[in-house]
Design a protein around this motif. Structure first.
Motif, mmCIF file in Angstrom:
data_model
loop_
_atom_site.group_PDB
_atom_site.id
_atom_site.type_symbol
_atom_site.label_atom_id
_atom_site.label_comp_id
_atom_site.label_asym_id
_atom_site.label_seq_id
_atom_site.Cartn_x
_atom_site.Cartn_y
_atom_site.Cartn_z
ATOM 1 N N ILE A 1 0.843 -1.189 0.000
ATOM 2 C CA ILE A 1 0.000 0.000 0.000
ATOM 3 C C ILE A 1 0.881 1.244 0.000
ATOM 4 O O ILE A 1 2.020 1.209 0.469
ATOM 5 N N TYR A 2 0.340 2.323 -0.531
ATOM 6 C CA TYR A 2 1.076 3.571 -0.695
ATOM 7 C C TYR A 2 0.159 4.754 -0.398
ATOM 8 O O TYR A 2 -1.058 4.633 -0.488
ATOM 9 N N PHE A 3 0.758 5.907 -0.110
ATOM 10 C CA PHE A 3 0.002 7.144 0.003
ATOM 11 C C PHE A 3 -0.067 7.807 -1.361
ATOM 12 O O PHE A 3 0.919 7.845 -2.094
ATOM 13 N N SER A 4 -1.219 8.355 -1.665
ATOM 14 C CA SER A 4 -1.418 9.131 -2.878
ATOM 15 C C SER A 4 -2.107 10.424 -2.467
ATOM 16 O O SER A 4 -3.268 10.403 -2.050
ATOM 17 N N PRO A 5 -1.400 11.568 -2.520
ATOM 18 C CA PRO A 5 -2.003 12.822 -2.069
ATOM 19 C C PRO A 5 -3.263 13.174 -2.852
ATOM 20 O O PRO A 5 -3.289 13.086 -4.071
ATOM 21 N N GLU A 6 -4.294 13.548 -2.134
ATOM 22 C CA GLU A 6 -5.551 13.993 -2.739
ATOM 23 C C GLU A 6 -5.651 15.518 -2.627
ATOM 24 O O GLU A 6 -5.872 16.187 -3.600
#
Length: 93
Positions: free
Chosen positions: A3-8
């Motif tokens: 899993i990864y962070f994806s800025p919104e």
């Protein structure tokens, strides 16, 4: 599952990060709200069984954010599935 962070959304007052899997499908999100000397964190991950990965991803991110301001207090409410996750011993839930 990786899993990864994806800025919104990222502003000086708050951040919303999607948590995505390797297929770039959203499986959760984390929101950060900054209020003077306090940082509030709310996160939820829909996929059970990846609690350790979520903590491994979120913990260093939070440590870096806390270092950004002297004396910043951290308040968190983070869930994986229906289970509450304790991020570290320093948070004030």
């Amino acid at each position: 599952m990786e899993i990864y962070f994806s800025p919104e959304i990222v502003t000086p007052h708050f951040q919303v990060l999607n948590v995505v899997n390797s297929k770039e499908q959203a499986v959760g999100n984390v929101a950060f709200l900054f209020e003077e000397k306090k940082m509030y964190v709310y996160g939820i991950l829909e996929e059970e069984g990846v609690e350790a990965d979520f903590k491994d991803l979120l913990t260093p991110y939070l440590k870096g954010m806390v270092k950004a301001k002297d004396g910043l207090e951290l308040f968190s409410c983070v869930y994986v599935g229906c289970e509450k996750v304790k991020i570290n011993g320093e948070d004030k839930q």
